[in-house]
Each structure stands twice: as structure tokens, then as C-alpha cells.
Enzyme design. Structure first.
Site, PDB file in Angstrom:
ATOM      1  N   GLY A 133       6.810   3.976   4.577  1.00 14.07           N
ATOM      2  CA  GLY A 133       7.337   5.548   5.864  1.00 14.07           C
ATOM      3  C   GLY A 133       8.501   5.164   5.894  1.00 14.07           C
ATOM      4  N   GLY A 134       8.691   5.769   7.047  1.00 13.77           N
ATOM      5  CA  GLY A 134      10.306   6.117   7.564  1.00 13.77           C
ATOM      6  C   GLY A 134       9.996   4.327   8.370  1.00 13.77           C
ATOM      7  N   PHE A 135       9.017   4.651   8.557  1.00 15.69           N
ATOM      8  CA  PHE A 135       8.863   3.094   9.487  1.00 15.69           C
ATOM      9  C   PHE A 135       9.328   1.731   8.994  1.00 15.69           C
ATOM     10  CE2 PHE A 135       6.331  -0.294  10.762  1.00 15.69           C
ATOM     11  CZ  PHE A 135       6.456  -0.499  11.997  1.00 15.69           C
ATOM     12  N   GLY A 136       9.022   2.138   7.540  1.00 15.76           N
ATOM     13  CA  GLY A 136       8.242   0.427   6.737  1.00 15.76           C
ATOM     14  C   GLY A 136       7.639   0.783   6.322  1.00 15.76           C
TER      15      GLY A 136
ATOM     16  N   LYS B 250       1.993  -3.234   8.796  1.00 14.05           N
ATOM     17  CA  LYS B 250       3.150  -2.203   8.920  1.00 14.05           C
ATOM     18  C   LYS B 250       4.065  -3.243   8.888  1.00 14.05           C
ATOM     19  CE  LYS B 250       2.840   2.414  10.158  1.00 14.05           C
ATOM     20  NZ  LYS B 250       2.820   3.460  11.032  1.00 14.05           N
TER      21      LYS B 250
ATOM     22  N   LEU C 290       0.937  -1.115  -0.102  1.00 16.10           N
ATOM     23  CA  LEU C 290      -0.131   0.337   0.254  1.00 16.10           C
ATOM     24  C   LEU C 290       0.926   1.441  -0.016  1.00 16.10           C
ATOM     25  CD1 LEU C 290      -2.906  -0.931   2.420  1.00 16.10           C
ATOM     26  CD2 LEU C 290      -2.966  -1.207   0.391  1.00 16.10           C
ATOM     27  N   GLY C 291       2.112   1.514   0.181  1.00 17.50           N
ATOM     28  CA  GLY C 291       3.059   2.267   0.788  1.00 17.50           C
ATOM     29  C   GLY C 291       3.906   2.303   1.418  1.00 17.50           C
TER      30      GLY C 291
ATOM     31  N   ASP D  21       3.031  15.192  14.588  1.00 20.20           N
ATOM     32  CA  ASP D  21       2.636  14.501  12.801  1.00 20.20           C
ATOM     33  C   ASP D  21       1.431  14.622  12.383  1.00 20.20           C
ATOM     34  OD1 ASP D  21       3.687  14.156  10.588  1.00 20.20           O
ATOM     35  OD2 ASP D  21       4.459  12.455  10.719  1.00 20.20           O
TER      36      ASP D  21
ATOM     37  N   VAL E  94       4.293  -0.882   4.588  1.00 19.28           N
ATOM     38  CA  VAL E  94       2.610  -1.471   4.725  1.00 19.28           C
ATOM     39  C   VAL E  94       1.563  -2.282   3.389  1.00 19.28           C
ATOM     40  CG1 VAL E  94       0.282  -0.253   5.176  1.00 19.28           C
ATOM     41  CG2 VAL E  94       2.399   1.064   5.722  1.00 19.28           C
TER      42      VAL E  94
END
Length: 330
Positions: free
Chosen positions: A109-112, A128, A106-107, A225, A114
Site C-alpha cells: 500500500g501507500g505505507f509499503g 509492515k 501479503l500486499g 479510512d 506487508v
């Protein structure tokens, strides 16, 4: 002699009455003190249990992410922990996401990354997956595990559980079929689906979720955020605030804090936070104000520029209001 005897009898009765009264008061004081001690002990046990749960979850995510774990070993945690925050078996997440296939991504980010997943019973989930090379992702993982598990509100995304097995660190969320608000808001084709009634409903939902974080939950939480991409939409287009990796908990009467590590998204940050690292509930309110302008105008704050002035949406609105007030208030 008789009067003297009667006098002594009356004095004795008086002292007996005084003694009985004092004894009763002492007993009442001691009983009241005992009740207070019992009440404080219960409150302390309750607080220790909550702290124990948070510490236990932190311990799961701190310093142990590089090791192999079995689901049975993780289930060995205290029963109250697993009841409030279920541990999710890795094989179910792998099967649900088809081995974390690109088709289900799905996308990122900074976390990893998804991923969308579908369980055997047809229930859809979002997974996630912590990036193994992301130090920032580890901190976000800790925050989300210890924080969002304690939160329940219709305008906050629901976290089903976490998984720590075989070098994998996963967070399992409810799946939001309409993705995030920015997907609709800043797309000329999809934005037509956001009529004024729906936009007002989305604004109200975000405000309710934010109020819960700041005032109504058992913890006072600063999101830090809040932005369009962190507002997810369910199948009815109801908003749910997500991504608590940057969030901070305020305790007691604490109203603000300072940090040397500025996190969040420029364009949504309050000036005192961006420049001095000072944050409070007002920081989230500022971000909400920027988001409000974006929802009303359909324009992204950091992407709105007038060719001759080079202004952002926020500075443009600020200048417009100043001009309006200057020329319309006598």
C-alpha cells in the site's frame, strides 16, 4: 463586679470558641487545598508521562529514519516506553520473513509492503515495511507508532512492536490468516462462506471496534479510512479494524476538525469531508454505513453500476429509499 467578671469570662470563652472554629476551618481549607494540589500534581505527572511516551515514539520516527541504529541503543529508551510498546530486533523480522521474500509478501500500500513472518517459537506475525521513498508512508508510520500502541480491543488489530534499525522501519502486527474482508466479500467463490449469521457478527464486531475508538478508549480517535480492505479477519472470521496511518486524535471536548489534506478512499468518504475537509466521528459513521451496505449486498460501492443509470451502490440505495418513502408514507 462579680457579674462584670462573669460577663468577661463568657466573652472570652465565646472568642476562644470562635477562634477555635475559624482556626479549624482554616486548617480544613488548607488541608483540602493541599490534597487538591497533590492530586493535580499526580495527574500532571501521569499526563506528562503519557505525553513523554508519545513524544519519545514520535522522535524515534521523525527525522531519524535515514540513520543506522542498533537494537541496544533503541532499548535505551525509558523503561515505561519499552514496556508498553516493545522494540523488535531487526534480525528476528528478517529471519521470520525469510529476508522479506516475495513468497511471504501479503500486499502493498501507500505505507509499503506487508510480509507474513513466522518466529522461532511458531508464532505468526505480519510485518509492515516502510518504503524508503514514501513520504506518505513516513506519516503513516508516525501515526501508527504513537496511536495504536495505546489501544487494546478485541476488534482492533494488535500491534506487537516496531523496529528502527539499519535504515529499516518496521511495524510488527498479529497475523490475520483470513486476510481482509474484501477478499471474501467481493469474490463470488469465497463470498459463500459469509452466511447471514457471519455477516451480522462481522458488522457487530466492526461497530464495537468503532465505538471503542470514538467513545470508550482513553483517546477519541477518528479512523478516516474505514473500508473493507482495512477490516482484517482472524482464524475465526472475527473482524479487526486495521491501518491507523490516517487516523486523528481528538482532545478534550473537540468534536470536529478541518484539514486541507484529504486522505482516505473515495466512495467511503462523507461528503463534507471529501468536499470541505471537515471530519468528525460522523465521518467514520458514514464510512461504516457504506461498508454496511457492501456487507449486506456483497457489492463494492465504487464498482456497482447499473448500465442504464451509471449509479454507485450508495446513490442507488439512496434513490431507492427516497422512492420507497415517497410512495409508502402518506
Amino acid at each position: 463586679m462579680l457579674d462584670s467578671g462573669k460577663k468577661k469570662t463568657r466573652e472570652s470563652r465565646t472568642w476562644i470558641a470562635i477562634g477555635a472554629t475559624v482556626s479549624s476551618i482554616i486548617v480544613l481549607v488548607l488541608f483540602s487545598f493541599l490534597l487538591r494540589c497533590i492530586k493535580r500534581r499526580k495527574e500532571r505527572v501521569k499526563e506528562e508521562k503519557a505525553n513523554s511516551q508519545e513524544t519519545g515514539l514520535l522522535h524515534l520516527a521523525d527525522g531519524r529514519l535515514g540513520n543506522d541504529y542498533t537494537y541496544d541503543a533503541l532499548r535505551g529508551q525509558k523503561q515505561e516506553e519499552s514496556q508498553e510498546f516493545p522494540l523488535f530486533p531487526l534480525h528476528l523480522a528478517v529471519e521470520a520473513t525469510q529476508h522479506f521474500s516475495d513468497e511471504n509478501k501479503l500486499g502493498e500500500g501507500g505505507f509499503g509492503a506487508v510480509y507474513k513472518g513466522k518466529l522461532a517459537d511458531g508464532k505468526e506475525i505480519a510485518v509492515k515495511r516502510l518504503s524508503r521513498t514514501s513520504g506518505q508512508g513516513l506519516q503513516e508510520f508516525k501515526n501508527e507508532v504513537t496511536l495504536i500502541a495505546k489501544l487494546q480491543h478485541k476488534n482492533l488489530v494488535r500491534l506487537f512492536g516496531c523496529c528502527l534499525e539499519e535504515n529499516e522501519s518496521l511495524l510488527i502486527y498479529e497475523y490475520m490468516p483470513n486476510k481482509s474482508l474484501d477478499v471474501f466479500l467481493f469474490d463470488s467463490t469465497r463470498s459463500v462462506q459469509l452466511d447471514w449469521k457471519r455477516r451480522i457478527s462481522i458488522i457487530n464486531g466492526i461497530a464495537r471496534g468503532l465505538l471503542y475508538l470514538h467513545e470508550d478508549s482513553r483517546l477519541k480517535i477518528i479512523h478516516r479510512d474505514l473500508k473493507a480492505s482495512n477490516v482484517l479477519l482472524n482464524h475465526e472470521m472475527n473482524p479487526k479494524i486495521s491501518d491507523f496511518g490516517m487516523a486523528r486524535i481528538f482532545g478534550g471536548n473537540q468534536s470536529e476538525a478541518n484539514t486541507n489534506r484529504i486522505v482516505g478512499t473515495y466512495g467511503y468518504m462523507a461528503p463534507e469531508y471529501a468536499m470541505e475537509g471537515l471530519f468528525s466521528v460522523k465521518s467514520d459513521v458514514f464510512s461504516f454505513g457504506v461498508l454496511l451496505l457492501e456487507i449486506i449486498s456483497g457489492k463494492k460501492n465504487t464498482g456497482f453500476y447499473l448500465s442504464e443509470l451509471g449509479q454507485s451502490l450508495l446513490s442507488y440505495v439512496s434513490d431507492f429509499l427516497s422512492f420507497f418513502l415517497k410512495n409508502n408514507i402518506q
